[in-house]
Every structure is written in structure tokens, then in C-alpha cells.
Design an enzyme around this catalytic site. Structure first.
Site, PDB file in Angstrom:
ATOM      1  N   THR A 104       0.662  -1.496  -0.047  1.00 39.33           N
ATOM      2  CA  THR A 104      -0.357  -0.165   0.045  1.00 39.33           C
ATOM      3  C   THR A 104       1.316   1.200   0.155  1.00 39.33           C
ATOM      4  O   THR A 104       2.676   0.854   0.580  1.00 39.33           O
ATOM      5  CB  THR A 104      -0.742  -0.027   1.020  1.00 39.33           C
ATOM      6  OG1 THR A 104       0.162   0.335   2.061  1.00 39.33           O
ATOM      7  CG2 THR A 104      -1.953  -1.538   1.209  1.00 39.33           C
ATOM      8  N   GLU A 116      -5.425  -3.770   0.177  1.00 43.59           N
ATOM      9  CA  GLU A 116      -6.400  -4.463   0.629  1.00 43.59           C
ATOM     10  C   GLU A 116      -7.078  -5.739   0.665  1.00 43.59           C
ATOM     11  O   GLU A 116      -7.687  -6.998   1.336  1.00 43.59           O
ATOM     12  CB  GLU A 116      -6.368  -4.393   2.555  1.00 43.59           C
ATOM     13  CG  GLU A 116      -5.391  -3.761   3.011  1.00 43.59           C
ATOM     14  CD  GLU A 116      -4.792  -2.223   3.205  1.00 43.59           C
ATOM     15  OE1 GLU A 116      -5.147  -2.018   1.735  1.00 43.59           O
ATOM     16  OE2 GLU A 116      -3.964  -1.798   3.599  1.00 43.59           O
ATOM     17  N   LYS A 126     -12.844  17.139  12.099  1.00 43.66           N
ATOM     18  CA  LYS A 126     -13.482  17.513  13.048  1.00 43.66           C
ATOM     19  C   LYS A 126     -13.989  19.083  13.851  1.00 43.66           C
ATOM     20  O   LYS A 126     -13.271  19.649  14.042  1.00 43.66           O
ATOM     21  CB  LYS A 126     -13.309  16.770  14.187  1.00 43.66           C
ATOM     22  CG  LYS A 126     -12.756  15.548  13.633  1.00 43.66           C
ATOM     23  CD  LYS A 126     -12.119  14.729  14.559  1.00 43.66           C
ATOM     24  CE  LYS A 126     -11.739  12.731  14.447  1.00 43.66           C
ATOM     25  NZ  LYS A 126     -10.972  12.852  13.546  1.00 43.66           N
ATOM     26  N   TRP A 143     -19.145  16.020  12.808  1.00 44.95           N
ATOM     27  CA  TRP A 143     -17.642  15.305  11.769  1.00 44.95           C
ATOM     28  C   TRP A 143     -18.077  16.785  10.782  1.00 44.95           C
ATOM     29  O   TRP A 143     -19.427  16.218   9.626  1.00 44.95           O
ATOM     30  CB  TRP A 143     -18.076  14.528  11.188  1.00 44.95           C
ATOM     31  CG  TRP A 143     -16.724  13.019  12.291  1.00 44.95           C
ATOM     32  CD1 TRP A 143     -16.268  13.513  13.330  1.00 44.95           C
ATOM     33  CD2 TRP A 143     -16.950  12.162  12.025  1.00 44.95           C
ATOM     34  NE1 TRP A 143     -15.912  13.315  14.060  1.00 44.95           N
ATOM     35  CE2 TRP A 143     -16.084  11.708  13.642  1.00 44.95           C
ATOM     36  CE3 TRP A 143     -16.389  10.780  11.152  1.00 44.95           C
ATOM     37  CZ2 TRP A 143     -15.389  10.413  13.950  1.00 44.95           C
ATOM     38  CZ3 TRP A 143     -16.169  10.126  11.349  1.00 44.95           C
ATOM     39  CH2 TRP A 143     -16.024   9.631  13.060  1.00 44.95           C
TER      40      TRP A 143
END
Ligand code: ADP
Length: 546
Positions: A185, A333, A442, A447
Site C-alpha cells: 500500500t 487490501e 472535526k 464531522w
């Protein structure tokens, strides 16, 4: 009681054997780093793959040994996909866009014994060779005439090496759970980590990739693979094309708008997959050449993933190209298919504006991938399209951990893999990505989704690209800052952008400021590099805090 069906292992070699047996003459077209267009077919590619396998044997490469590539999409790379994995060795596709120090780290961590490289990367290989401790031979993927003049030990020529080998080779049979390929990754956080795919995971993933409700790939397809073969196995497309014998078009390093347009047009491409940034380059080329009718390409479907699809991009493909956009969410993944965006029969009469909202969601679950969203305490959240939380996935093509146990145990008690993404799931099973957990802004305990604000900004005609990051704020903890790359030659003021946004997002989500920049940084896999933007604007004083 066990069933009485044949226990044949699912092996990658079966894909190339099938393609060569049933679709021997179907073409594989490559634009090579040398500049020319090369044509071969599945029949010849099987022979080449077997020559790769024999060459590896002659170099002493056995099962499970890692063989690295630093290469673009081409028939040469494809022959390695089959020759290396088919022989039982592990194909390690290294992302050449990473920093040299990361490449050094990855090749050493993987303990690659051979490194195949495109001539584009000759200087890089020469620089890195002294520190690549495990590499026994460096193989330039070209012919004798184009061999780079570099000083590296055991430098071999790909075409010469393979020409000297027999095409006679019997693919070995082994446990289908054996490792087949390795992909790190890109490490937007920390060191890159290796995802080790197996033959079994690859074949199951390939089967699902062909399904009509995912990418629906068949033998009548001409597939242009813009997603690099060093990025999550090019989303599995090299395997999918072989499983059905589709025509493959491989663009090499030539990813600029004009090159992509020309290949799509001349090869009659029906389906192409890429991250949003490459499509933006195609759009820029078409903007500069308004005499071109995008419908002349004849492309039917565009697969987009890796980052959110903006409304403007979806509409442009639908309206100007006459193409369907198939969005997918996934990660290295997850092989990478996690969810795919397709409509359901119940949407037949849904009004266009509503339909658009559904199409812009990342997609629905496919067989093989279990999904769940959980809150900070790990409690499972409802699928109501409103509650958002950390997304976890589980299935036969999802990683169970990283190569050489980097990062330790990653799965939760039920075997789910935490994706680092935050999402909602609606009652129909459509997943919508709110943000990467580390990119979410935040503000005052609530959020703000940077993706939503970016998409709203991208729908303004003067905006070529947008990024939203959180900047420290004395009262609200963080507030959004919008960074914009304007389209060339267009004048626009921050106030106009904010007015446009206020029609589209909640008032408290409105960015506190808009900054115009010349360009935005991207990761090696084409995503906005927000860590670098946050660093760059760390001390930015938002209005009202100055
Ligand atoms: P990296 O190595 O940069 O993590 P990956 O390709 O594995 O590269 O990145 C996976 C991530 O990309 C996902 O976790 C998600 O945040 C993002 N992503 C993938 N597909 C989409 C999509 N359709 N919309 C929004 N974000 C996406």
C-alpha cells in the site's frame, strides 16, 4: 460428509491456458515505453509466459520467491503476471511513483531476487542497485537495441533472455492458497505494508469482477487498462480479461489525455478503468480540442475507483461520451473490489436527480464481501443511510494481515478488516463513503465530510480540482479550508464559489476560506495527498482568527 466433486486448485495459470485455448487470436495491444505500438494475442502470450517460467527456472527462482517489477502496463508485464505467478513464484509489482527511499525499503522488505524494469526506470534502477541487497539479476524489459547504458550488476535483456527459452513448460500444481502476488500500500501513513494475494483469492475475485452486476466483462469487450499493473493488480483486470478472452489495450507510460484518447478511439475501446485524476487529464485534452466529439470513441462503460466520483465527472461521461459510469470502492487490501455501484430494478422510474444521488454512492455489496459499520466503541450501526461509522469488511479476497506481520494482528474478533474509511450504508445496501477517518474534519464535535464538500466544489464550472482539509480553529477545533485549482483561463472569486456551495451543503459545512493554488499534490496512486496539504497549511490563519 464431504462432497464428491473434483478438488482442482484455483490457479492463475488456468487463466492464461483458457485464454490461449479458446481465444488465441484475440489481441493484446501495448504502447511501449520505446514509443511504438506492439500487437500480440492470448495464444502468443501463453508462449511468452512459459518462456518467462523457464527463464526463472534457469535463474534459480523457485516457488514462493519474490520477483519484483518496476513497470508500466504492457504485454511484457502481462507475461510476467502469468509466467511468475504461474510458476509458483510471487510477482511483486513495485509502484515506481513512490519515493526512491520507499522503493528501496519495499524491495528489501519483500526480498526480491529478480527485478524486471522498464527502460523508463533505468536511471532509478542504477541509483538503487547498490542498496537492493537481495536482487541477483536486473532485467531490462526491452530488446537489445534499446538496452540502457547503465552500470548495474547482472544486467539482462528481457527479449533476449526469453527468446533463448523453450515455450515448452508444464504449469506446476500446488495449493491454491499459495501466494501469487504482492503489492505494497502506498503508505499515506507510515511505512508501506505488503498485501500478499493468493491464487485462490485472485480467482474468486476475478469471477466476481466479471459478473453483470459488477463490471460485467465479457469476450466481446475491448478493455483499456489505465489503472497501473503496479496498483492492486490493475484492479484484477489482467486476470479478468484472460478469464473471458477479452481484447486488452495497455497504454504503457503514455497516460496524457491525447495518448489515452487516441488509444481509446483507434482500438475501439468499450470499457476502461482508472482513477479520477487520469480522467481529468482526458477532459483537459478534450477541453483544448472542442472539435472532437467524445462519442466518436464509442466507449460504453467507464470504471472509476480509488477516489470519489464527482457529479460533474459522472455527468460528462454520461452526456458527452454516452457512457455508463461504474463506480467501485476498494483498497489494495481488498484485491480491490469491495462494493460496486449498480442500479437495481426498483430504480427504473426514479427521477433523474434522485438517481444521480444513488449513482454517486460508492456502491452495493457484492457476493463475497461482508460489510459492517461500527461506532467508536465497536458497536454495529444500522443501515439507515444516516448513521456513519468505521467501515469493516470480511471475505475470501480481503487481507488477513500484512506481509511479514507488519502492523501485527489487524482483524477484529469476528474476522473483519478495518478499512480506515468512514461510511454510511442505506437500507438498500448502498455504501457511501463519508471520508477517510484521518481526513474527516472535526468541527465542534461534529464531522464534516471533505469528500462531500469537494464534490460540491467540483460541480462549479470554473473548478478543475478541489481539496478540503481541516485547519486548526480556536473555537471549533477544526474548520474546513477549500483549495481550488481553476480551469485554465477562467476567472472566479472565492465569494462565487462559496455562494455555489451554500446551495449544495449544510451551512456549517461551508469552508471558512477558499485558496486558489496552481496544482494539488497526489499520492503515488493518484489520490489527493492530504497529509502534505495539512502540513503546508498547518499555520494558515482562517478569517476571523487572524
Ligand atoms: P493507498 O495505498 O493509497 O491506501 P488504495 O488504492 O489501497 O491506496 O486506497 C484505498 C482507499 O481509497 C480507500 O480506503 C478509500 O479511502 C479510497 N477510495 C477507494 N475507492 C473510492 C471511491 N470510489 N470513493 C472514495 N474513496 C475511495
Amino acid at each position: 460428509m464431504l462432497g464428491l466433486m473434483q478438488d482442482r486448485p484455483l490457479l492463475i495459470s488456468s487463466l492464461i491456458e483458457h485464454a490461449a485455448t479458446f481465444h488465441p487470436n484475440t489481441e493484446i495491444v501495448s504502447r511501449l515505453p520505446e514509443g511504438n505500438v506492439h500487437r500480440t494475442n492470448w495464444g502468443a502470450l501463453r508462449d511468452r509466459s512459459k518462456q518467462v517460467a523457464n527463464a526463472l527456472k534457469s535463474l534459480g527462482i523457485g516457488q514462493g520467491v519474490r520477483v519484483g517489477t518496476l513497470a508500466w502496463n504492457s504485454h511484457r508485464h502481462l507475461a510476467l503476471y502469468y509466467g511468475v505467478s504461474g510458476s509458483g513464484a510471487v510477482l511483486h509489482t513495485v509502484n515506481p511513483r513512490l519515493f526512491p527511499e520507499q522503493i528501496d525499503y519495499i524491495v528489501n522488505h519483500a526480498e526480491d531476487q529478480i527485478l524486471f524494469f522498464d527502460i523508463t526506470f533505468a536511471a532509478l534502477v542504477e541509483k538503487l542497485a547498490p542498496v537492493l541487497k537481495t536482487v541477483k539479476a536486473f532485467i531490462a524489459m526491452t530488446d537489445r537495441a534499446h538496452m540502457p547504458a547503465i552500470q548495474v550488476p547482472n544486467l539482462l535483456c528481457y527479449e533476449e533472455l526469453l527468446d533463448a527459452q523453450s515455450t515448452d513448460y508444464t504449469w506446476p500444481e500446488f495449493d491454491e492458497r499459495s501466494a501469487s502476488s504482492l503489492c505494497y500500500t502506498s503508505g499515506t501513513t507510515g511505512n508501506p505494508k505488503g498485501v500478499l494475494y493468493s491464487h485462490r483469492s485472485t480467482l474468486l475475485h476475478t469471477l466476481m469482477e466479471l459478473a453483470p452486476d459488477t463490471f460485467g466483462i465479457s469476450s466481446s469487450e475491448t478493455l483499456l487498462l489505465i489503472v497501473p499493473m503496479f496498483h492492486a493488480n490493475a484492479w484484477g483486470a489482467p486476470y479478468a480479461a484472460a478469464m473471458v478472452g477479452a481484447k486488452l489495450v495497455l497504454p504503457g507510460p503514455h497516460l496524457d489525455g491525447q495518448s489515452i484518447f487516441t488509444l481509446m478511439h483507434d482500438e475501439r475501446v468499450t470499457f476502461s478503468q482508472g482513477v479520477p485524476t487520469v480522467w481529468l487529464m482526458l477532459f483537459q485534452y478534450l477541453d483544448a480540442n472542442p472539435q472532437i466529439d467524445p462519442r466518436s470513441i464509442g466507449v460504453k462503460r467507464i470504471g472509476i475507483g480509488g477516489a470519489a466520483v464527482a457529479r460533474a465527472m459522472l455527468e460528462r461521461f454520461e452526456n458527452d461520451f454516452g457512457a455508463e459510469v461504474v463506480q467501485g470502492w476498494g483498497m489494495t487490501e481488498t484485491s480491490p473490489i469491495g462494493v460496486i455501484s449498480k442500479l437495481l430494478p426498483k430504480h427504473a422510474n426514479t427521477p433523474p436527480e434522485e438517481l444521480l444521488k444513488i449513482k454517486l454512492k460508492q456502491g452495493r455489496g457484492v457476493w463475497g464481501v461482508d460489510l459492517k459499520i461500527v461506532d467508536a466503541m465497536g458497536v454495529t450501526l444500522p443501515w439507515d443511510g444516516v448513521a456513519f461509522g468505521n467501515l469493516l469488511v470480511r471475505g475470501p479476497w480481503i487481507a488477513s494481515g500484512y506481509f511479514r506481520d507488519e502492523g501485527g494482528a489487524v482483524l477484529d474478533a469476528d474476522g473483519f478488516f478495518p478499512t480506515g474509511d468512514v461510511a454510511t450504508i442505506d437500507p438498500d445496501g448502498y455504501l457511501q463513503l463519508v471520508d477517510r477517518a484521518k481526513d474527516v474534519i472535526k468541527s465542534g464535535g461534529e464531522w464534516i465530510s471533505s469528500i462531500d464538500v469537494e464534490n460540491a466544489a467540483m460541480s462549479h464550472p470554473a473548478v478543475a480540482e478541489a481539496a478540503v482539509i481541516g485547519v486548526a480553529h480556536p473555537k471549533w477545533q477544526e474548520r474546513p479550508l477549500l483549495l481550488i485549482v481553476k480551469r485554465p483561463g477562467v476567472a472566479v472569486e472565492p465569494g462565487e464559489i462559496l455562494a455555489h456551495l451554500s446551495q449544495r451543503i449544510a451551512k456549517w459545512w461551508l469552508p471558512d476560506d477558499v485558496v486558489f493554488v496552481d496544482s494539488l499534490p497526489h499520492t503515488a496512486t493518484g489520490k489527493l495527498l492530504k497529509t502534505s496539504l495539512r502540513q503546508q497549511f498547518r499555520d494558515y490563519q482562517l478569517p476571523g482568527t487572524r
